[in-house]
Design a protein around this motif. Sequence first.
Motif, PDB file in Angstrom:
ATOM      1  N   ALA A   1       0.323  -1.173  -0.521  1.00 15.06           N
ATOM      2  CA  ALA A   1      -0.150   0.116  -0.344  1.00 15.06           C
ATOM      3  C   ALA A   1       0.614   1.014   0.154  1.00 15.06           C
ATOM      4  CB  ALA A   1      -1.244  -0.101   1.343  1.00 15.06           C
ATOM      5  N   ALA A   2       2.109   0.849  -0.211  1.00 20.60           N
ATOM      6  CA  ALA A   2       2.874   1.708   0.031  1.00 20.60           C
ATOM      7  C   ALA A   2       2.648   3.012  -1.247  1.00 20.60           C
ATOM      8  CB  ALA A   2       4.786   1.666  -0.174  1.00 20.60           C
ATOM      9  N   THR A   3       4.187   4.630  -1.527  1.00 18.41           N
ATOM     10  CA  THR A   3       3.943   4.730  -2.466  1.00 18.41           C
ATOM     11  C   THR A   3       5.661   4.775  -3.137  1.00 18.41           C
ATOM     12  OG1 THR A   3       4.213   6.838  -1.593  1.00 18.41           O
ATOM     13  CG2 THR A   3       2.097   5.729  -1.454  1.00 18.41           C
ATOM     14  N   THR A   4       5.816   5.302  -4.342  1.00 19.29           N
ATOM     15  CA  THR A   4       6.855   5.876  -4.518  1.00 19.29           C
ATOM     16  C   THR A   4       7.015   7.221  -5.753  1.00 19.29           C
ATOM     17  OG1 THR A   4       6.491   4.243  -6.922  1.00 19.29           O
ATOM     18  CG2 THR A   4       7.705   3.177  -4.368  1.00 19.29           C
ATOM     19  N   SER A   5       7.911   7.326  -5.970  1.00 16.86           N
ATOM     20  CA  SER A   5       8.855   8.545  -6.947  1.00 16.86           C
ATOM     21  C   SER A   5       8.339   8.503  -8.564  1.00 16.86           C
ATOM     22  CB  SER A   5      10.472   8.475  -6.528  1.00 16.86           C
ATOM     23  OG  SER A   5      10.678   7.387  -7.392  1.00 16.86           O
ATOM     24  N   ALA A   6       8.098   9.669  -9.452  1.00 17.70           N
ATOM     25  CA  ALA A   6       7.732   9.726 -10.219  1.00 17.70           C
ATOM     26  C   ALA A   6       8.697  10.611 -10.714  1.00 17.70           C
ATOM     27  CB  ALA A   6       6.270   9.762 -10.194  1.00 17.70           C
ATOM     28  N   ALA A   7       8.400  10.880 -12.285  1.00 16.89           N
ATOM     29  CA  ALA A   7       9.154  11.726 -12.860  1.00 16.89           C
ATOM     30  C   ALA A   7       7.431  13.586 -13.100  1.00 16.89           C
ATOM     31  CB  ALA A   7       9.257  12.073 -14.841  1.00 16.89           C
TER      32      ALA A   7
ATOM     33  N   ALA B   1       8.955  12.040  -5.821  1.00 19.76           N
ATOM     34  CA  ALA B   1       8.398  11.438  -6.302  1.00 19.76           C
ATOM     35  C   ALA B   1       7.599  10.911  -5.871  1.00 19.76           C
ATOM     36  CB  ALA B   1       9.382   9.789  -6.299  1.00 19.76           C
ATOM     37  N   GLU B   2       7.662  10.778  -4.547  1.00 19.13           N
ATOM     38  CA  GLU B   2       6.546  10.309  -3.547  1.00 19.13           C
ATOM     39  C   GLU B   2       4.656  11.225  -3.504  1.00 19.13           C
ATOM     40  OE1 GLU B   2       5.885   8.313  -0.577  1.00 19.13           O
ATOM     41  OE2 GLU B   2       7.488   7.723  -0.677  1.00 19.13           O
ATOM     42  N   ALA B   3       5.114  12.439  -3.597  1.00 21.77           N
ATOM     43  CA  ALA B   3       4.042  13.120  -3.639  1.00 21.77           C
ATOM     44  C   ALA B   3       3.403  13.095  -5.351  1.00 21.77           C
ATOM     45  CB  ALA B   3       4.352  14.661  -3.864  1.00 21.77           C
ATOM     46  N   ASP B   4       4.263  12.487  -6.486  1.00 25.87           N
ATOM     47  CA  ASP B   4       3.659  12.629  -7.843  1.00 25.87           C
ATOM     48  C   ASP B   4       3.159  11.104  -8.153  1.00 25.87           C
ATOM     49  OD1 ASP B   4       4.688  14.284  -8.903  1.00 25.87           O
ATOM     50  OD2 ASP B   4       6.752  13.672  -9.573  1.00 25.87           O
TER      51      ASP B   4
ATOM     52  N   LEU C   1       4.350   2.027 -12.895  1.00 29.38           N
ATOM     53  CA  LEU C   1       5.508   3.062 -12.142  1.00 29.38           C
ATOM     54  C   LEU C   1       6.418   2.073 -13.637  1.00 29.38           C
ATOM     55  CD1 LEU C   1       4.904   2.546  -8.558  1.00 29.38           C
ATOM     56  CD2 LEU C   1       5.039   4.395  -9.814  1.00 29.38           C
ATOM     57  N   ASP C   2       7.598   3.643 -13.958  1.00 25.23           N
ATOM     58  CA  ASP C   2       7.849   3.463 -15.131  1.00 25.23           C
ATOM     59  C   ASP C   2       9.598   3.766 -14.298  1.00 25.23           C
ATOM     60  OD1 ASP C   2      10.698   2.936 -16.836  1.00 25.23           O
ATOM     61  OD2 ASP C   2       9.628   4.321 -17.832  1.00 25.23           O
ATOM     62  N   PHE C   3      10.252   3.076 -13.168  1.00 28.00           N
ATOM     63  CA  PHE C   3      11.473   3.328 -12.596  1.00 28.00           C
ATOM     64  C   PHE C   3      12.619   3.293 -13.662  1.00 28.00           C
ATOM     65  CE2 PHE C   3       8.466   1.575  -9.083  1.00 28.00           C
ATOM     66  CZ  PHE C   3       8.667   2.275  -8.326  1.00 28.00           C
ATOM     67  N   GLY C   4      13.017   3.864 -13.924  1.00 25.71           N
ATOM     68  CA  GLY C   4      14.693   3.875 -14.912  1.00 25.71           C
ATOM     69  C   GLY C   4      15.403   5.195 -14.444  1.00 25.71           C
TER      70      GLY C   4
ATOM     71  N   VAL D   1       3.555   7.147 -13.804  1.00 25.04           N
ATOM     72  CA  VAL D   1       4.970   8.164 -13.271  1.00 25.04           C
ATOM     73  C   VAL D   1       5.632   7.452 -13.858  1.00 25.04           C
ATOM     74  CG1 VAL D   1       4.949   8.430 -11.172  1.00 25.04           C
ATOM     75  CG2 VAL D   1       2.314   8.435 -11.768  1.00 25.04           C
ATOM     76  N   ALA D   2       7.053   8.092 -13.689  1.00 25.10           N
ATOM     77  CA  ALA D   2       8.307   8.247 -13.964  1.00 25.10           C
ATOM     78  C   ALA D   2       9.039   7.780 -13.243  1.00 25.10           C
ATOM     79  CB  ALA D   2       9.100   8.573 -15.607  1.00 25.10           C
ATOM     80  N   VAL D   3       9.927   7.470 -12.515  1.00 23.39           N
ATOM     81  CA  VAL D   3      10.224   7.569 -11.255  1.00 23.39           C
ATOM     82  C   VAL D   3      12.276   7.179 -11.485  1.00 23.39           C
ATOM     83  CG1 VAL D   3      10.978   6.510  -8.941  1.00 23.39           C
ATOM     84  CG2 VAL D   3       8.638   6.368  -9.884  1.00 23.39           C
TER      85      VAL D   3
END
Length: 193
Positions: free
Chosen positions: A39-45, A73-76, A93-96, A126-128
């Motif tokens: 349920a956590a969140t991550t970062s983004a572009a 990223a968290e906010a995105d 989520l696109d991590f790169g 969301v790009a991270v």
Amino acid sequence: MRHHRALLAGTVLSAVLITGCDSTTRAAERPTTTPATSAATTSAAAPTAATAAASAGTAPADLPDGYDATRDAEADVKAALARSAGDQRPVLLDFGANWCPDCKVLDKLFRSPQVTPLLRDDYRVVAVDVGRFDHNLDLAARYVDLRSSGIPALVVLSPDGTVRTASNDGAFSNARAMSAGTVATFLTRWAQA
């Protein structure tokens, strides 16, 4: 001596992680993807003007333009999940990283006529940025194992923030060998998961 060992260890870790981006392992040799839940969140572009329009209820958002290391990223991701709560579209989520050749190829595939409509209509993308595996790693670890996935790594979140699927098998780390049709097949299947 300690400094030398720490520097060597950092260099080895970076080489191991970067190899994921340049992986030549065939998909059939990789372990299968195991969807996890979180349920956590991550970062983004950076969101574009179209993203603002989408949050206002107009046209769907455009794709992110690369991986922006200056984004919160968290906010995105939180913002994308909040918007998805309304229309039930999953968050991709696109991590790169911008230095990664496979990430650049995947971006081109995302912009192909076969893939763009799927992303635009079925996902919130969301790009991270993970930098040189020194940025947003805590966030990435909530969703995907970058050691096994390499980059680019894709994760699909349900609107409630749980992980539907993650490319822990490294399926996208050799995007240079993929076609738009292959990416479209993954996205179609994941949107319906």
